[in-house]
Design a protein around this motif. Structure first.
Motif, PDB file in Angstrom:
ATOM      1  N   UNK A   1      -4.987   9.071   2.436  1.00 29.89           N
ATOM      2  CA  UNK A   1      -3.908   8.528   3.274  1.00 29.89           C
ATOM      3  C   UNK A   1      -2.953   7.674   2.458  1.00 29.89           C
ATOM      4  N   UNK A   2      -3.487   6.900   1.521  1.00 24.67           N
ATOM      5  CA  UNK A   2      -2.640   6.082   0.658  1.00 24.67           C
ATOM      6  C   UNK A   2      -1.729   6.946  -0.198  1.00 24.67           C
ATOM      7  N   UNK A   3      -2.282   8.007  -0.780  1.00 22.90           N
ATOM      8  CA  UNK A   3      -1.474   8.904  -1.610  1.00 22.90           C
ATOM      9  C   UNK A   3      -0.383   9.567  -0.782  1.00 22.90           C
ATOM     10  N   UNK A   4      -0.752  10.007   0.413  1.00 18.73           N
ATOM     11  CA  UNK A   4       0.212  10.682   1.277  1.00 18.73           C
ATOM     12  C   UNK A   4       1.316   9.727   1.729  1.00 18.73           C
ATOM     13  N   UNK A   5       0.941   8.485   2.015  1.00 14.31           N
ATOM     14  CA  UNK A   5       1.922   7.502   2.486  1.00 14.31           C
ATOM     15  C   UNK A   5       2.933   7.150   1.408  1.00 14.31           C
ATOM     16  N   UNK A   6       2.465   7.100   0.144  1.00 18.59           N
ATOM     17  CA  UNK A   6       3.347   6.730  -0.969  1.00 18.59           C
ATOM     18  C   UNK A   6       3.528   7.927  -1.913  1.00 18.59           C
ATOM     19  N   UNK A   7       3.666   9.093  -1.366  1.00 23.08           N
ATOM     20  CA  UNK A   7       3.704  10.314  -2.165  1.00 23.08           C
ATOM     21  C   UNK A   7       4.949  10.405  -3.047  1.00 23.08           C
ATOM     22  N   UNK A   8       5.983   9.651  -2.723  1.00 23.32           N
ATOM     23  CA  UNK A   8       7.193   9.664  -3.546  1.00 23.32           C
ATOM     24  C   UNK A   8       7.125   8.688  -4.712  1.00 23.32           C
ATOM     25  N   UNK A   9       6.117   7.823  -4.717  1.00 22.54           N
ATOM     26  CA  UNK A   9       5.929   6.851  -5.789  1.00 22.54           C
ATOM     27  C   UNK A   9       4.983   7.458  -6.832  1.00 22.54           C
ATOM     28  N   UNK A  10       5.515   7.803  -7.996  1.00 23.28           N
ATOM     29  CA  UNK A  10       4.721   8.493  -9.016  1.00 23.28           C
ATOM     30  C   UNK A  10       3.544   7.642  -9.484  1.00 23.28           C
ATOM     31  N   UNK A  11       3.729   6.318  -9.536  1.00 22.67           N
ATOM     32  CA  UNK A  11       2.642   5.454 -10.002  1.00 22.67           C
ATOM     33  C   UNK A  11       1.472   5.483  -9.026  1.00 22.67           C
ATOM     34  N   UNK A  12       1.754   5.424  -7.731  1.00 18.46           N
ATOM     35  CA  UNK A  12       0.688   5.482  -6.735  1.00 18.46           C
ATOM     36  C   UNK A  12      -0.003   6.844  -6.775  1.00 18.46           C
ATOM     37  N   UNK A  13       0.764   7.909  -6.912  1.00 16.20           N
ATOM     38  CA  UNK A  13       0.176   9.243  -6.960  1.00 16.20           C
ATOM     39  C   UNK A  13      -0.724   9.396  -8.183  1.00 16.20           C
ATOM     40  N   UNK A  14      -0.251   8.910  -9.330  1.00 17.87           N
ATOM     41  CA  UNK A  14      -1.057   9.002 -10.541  1.00 17.87           C
ATOM     42  C   UNK A  14      -2.374   8.236 -10.399  1.00 17.87           C
ATOM     43  N   UNK A  15      -2.293   6.997  -9.915  1.00 17.27           N
ATOM     44  CA  UNK A  15      -3.508   6.211  -9.732  1.00 17.27           C
ATOM     45  C   UNK A  15      -4.391   6.798  -8.634  1.00 17.27           C
ATOM     46  N   UNK A  16      -3.764   7.435  -7.630  1.00 15.10           N
ATOM     47  CA  UNK A  16      -4.550   8.097  -6.592  1.00 15.10           C
ATOM     48  C   UNK A  16      -5.351   9.257  -7.155  1.00 15.10           C
ATOM     49  N   UNK A  17      -4.754  10.034  -8.037  1.00 15.38           N
ATOM     50  CA  UNK A  17      -5.494  11.115  -8.694  1.00 15.38           C
ATOM     51  C   UNK A  17      -6.622  10.549  -9.554  1.00 15.38           C
ATOM     52  N   UNK A  18      -6.349   9.423 -10.182  1.00 17.24           N
ATOM     53  CA  UNK A  18      -7.384   8.759 -10.973  1.00 17.24           C
ATOM     54  C   UNK A  18      -8.558   8.347 -10.076  1.00 17.24           C
ATOM     55  N   UNK A  19      -8.259   7.805  -8.886  1.00 18.75           N
ATOM     56  CA  UNK A  19      -9.317   7.425  -7.945  1.00 18.75           C
ATOM     57  C   UNK A  19     -10.088   8.647  -7.458  1.00 18.75           C
ATOM     58  N   UNK A  20      -9.390   9.756  -7.216  1.00 15.85           N
ATOM     59  CA  UNK A  20     -10.062  10.976  -6.762  1.00 15.85           C
ATOM     60  C   UNK A  20     -11.014  11.512  -7.824  1.00 15.85           C
ATOM     61  N   UNK A  21     -10.662  11.364  -9.088  1.00 19.67           N
ATOM     62  CA  UNK A  21     -11.576  11.775 -10.160  1.00 19.67           C
ATOM     63  C   UNK A  21     -12.913  11.052 -10.033  1.00 19.67           C
TER      64      UNK A  21
END
Length: 505
Positions: free
Chosen positions: A158-178
């Motif tokens: 939900x956090x990634x989807x909410x801030x999907x236009x923010x590359x930094x949030x998306x990158x850290x979100x992928x890091x969390x998913x790992x």
């Protein structure tokens, strides 16, 4: 008051840090003290590393749990945990407490991209858990364990989807998913049902962002490595489509290409859907893109080119027909490997071994047609035989190069057109190179077996008895001694022996 003033002047020496932590422990229910303490520790952590990881982590986690509605406490707490190394938590059970606290911060303050980015980055503390941890790790029932894990995953998505236009949030979100997929594997099925489509859509939205793609493809690799069974053919097709875009858009970025190749290798190696995957690869443009990447990274990143060659070799071996081979040839694979890769990588023995393995698989006898004879002739026409012999001469001590090169010569000798292919191989010095390889590696079964096979194939082409004596018989004697223990080698040796007896008699 004295404690609050001390908290407002953080210093990096041991005494001042002790004062800050002691004040926060004593006044753990005082919101102002906790807010100023977290702010001070945040400033301390940003200024450089400290050896108070465990003490800071325990105190800050309590503050975040006691004051969930205080923005400053949550913001500073997330940033502190993002900076602290993974061993900072005292026990495994605190890792789950931290994950839930981070989720609470993101839920309470949905509009703060700063909080979300730091909270997602702080999920590296899951590394304190054993990889693939399941219900035995935690003392509560499995139903509660599964519910909490799913809540963590859903909050991150939900956090990634909410801030999907923010590359930094998306990158850290992928890091969390790992970390979540690695250390909380019970969440995998839920991620495939809702998170995979989100991840693939983020690849499209951040098409040219290298950091997003690199971290995102690591997530895909984790998924394909251990949980490929959750994917259907539509999901595989969608992943391959995004792979082709990534190979095209990030051809020059070794980090992204390496992760894409890693994910593709896991996808190819699963036998349950190997025909489906290889058919998708052949029908699309991925083979052409892989060849382009191989050519570009020969000198700056030879490991990338090596990985790409191994992928193409594996794709050919997975097919029981000539479809993949024909597509590789159509895309100019022979010229790329022989004229460009092998010429530029004469001193890189691992890359040369991969090139020889690729050519061997390309020229190997097909299952359903006889077109490989034309392939062998094409390899010779491009100078492949000379390139293989040159690789053998330059890297005589490399067993991998000698084994793969002799395998390539064997495939070409077995499937050549008439006598022309064999004649060119002899002119290039293949016989002398095979003899030297056999002498240098007398205990290697593959090298000696391949050498015997090639010599048996060219025996009729040899007119000089002196040449047969100096090169052929010496190699025969060495191989015969080794071949007694190996049926395949012994069969080739006996075949060659029959030729020798016919000529000597």
């Amino acid at each position: 008051v004295d404690n609050i003033e001390a908290l407002m002047i953080p210093k990096r020496n041991r005494g001042e840090v002790s004062v800050v932590l002691a004040a926060m422990r004593i006044h753990k229910f005082d919101e102002q003290t906790q807010e100023l303490g977290c702010s001070s520790l945040r400033t301390l952590m940003c200024n450089g590393p400290t050896d108070y990881g465990i003490g800071i982590a325990d105190v800050v986690l309590v503050a975040m749990q006691n004051f969930v509605g205080n923005f400053e406490v949550q913001r500073c707490g997330c940033e502190i945990f993002a900076c602290l190394p993974p061993p900072s938590l005292p026990t495994r059970f605190r890792c789950l407490d931290l994950s839930l606290a981070l989720c609470s911060s993101m839920t309470r303050f949905p509009d703060s991209s700063e909080v979300h980015a730091d909270a997602l980055r702080a999920f590296h503390h899951l590394e304190a858990l054993p990889q693939g941890s399941r219900r035995r790790t935690f003392p509560f029932p499995a139903v509660i364990h599964q519910t909490k894990n799913n809540h963590i995953l859903q909050t991150v998505l939900a956090s990634i989807n909410l801030h999907r236009l923010d590359a930094r949030v998306v990158e850290q979100g992928c890091f969390a998913l790992q970390k979540i997929l690695t250390f909380l594997p019970s969440t995998t099925a839920r991620f495939v049902s809702g998170g995979l489509d989100l991840l693939l859509s983020l690849f499209r939205e951040h098409r040219f962002d290298m950091d997003v793609h690199q971290s995102g493809w690591i997530v895909v690799s984790i998924l394909l490595r251990s949980y490929e069974r959750y994917l259907d053919n539509d999901s595989v097709a969608a992943i391959l489509t995004q792979m082709s875009h990534a190979l095209h858009d990030h051809r020059e970025n070794a980090g992204v290409i390496g992760e894409v190749f890693e994910a593709l290798s896991y996808l190819i190696q699963h036998h349950r859907r190997e025909q489906v995957v290889t058919s998708m690869l052949v029908d699309g443009s991925i083979i052409r893109l892989i060849l382009s990447v191989i050519e570009f990274h020969v000198l700056p990143h030879p490991s990338i080119s090596e990985h790409g060659l191994k992928l193409l070799t594996r794709v050919q071996s997975k097919r029981t027909d000539d479809v993949a081979k024909a597509e590789v040839i159509k895309c100019g694979g022979i010229d790329v490997v022989v004229l460009k890769v092998m010429r530029q990588s004469k001193l890189i023995h691992t890359l040369l071994a991969a090139c020889c393995s690729f050519l061997a698989q390309l020229a190997v006898r097909p299952m359903q047609s006889s077109s490989s004879s034309n392939v062998a002739a094409s390899i010779v026409a491009a100078g492949g035989d000379a390139a293989i012999v040159d690789a053998m001469n330059r890297h005589l001590g490399s067993e991998a190069v000698q084994e793969q090169a002799s395998e390539a010569l064997k495939s070409m000798a077995d499937n050549g057109v008439g006598d022309e292919t064999l004649s060119n191989m002899i002119r290039a010095g293949a016989i002398a190179s095979l003899a030297a390889a056999s002498e240098t590696h007398p205990r290697n079964v593959a090298i000696n077996s391949n050498a015997c096979f090639v010599l048996r194939s060219v025996e009729k082409m040899v007119a000089s008895r002196r040449m047969r004596t100096t090169h052929h018989c010496e190699l025969l004697n060495r191989s015969a001694r080794l071949g007694r223990d190996f049926f395949e080698l012994w069969t080739d040796t006996l075949g060659f022996l029959c030729y020798c007896r016919k000529f000597t008699n």
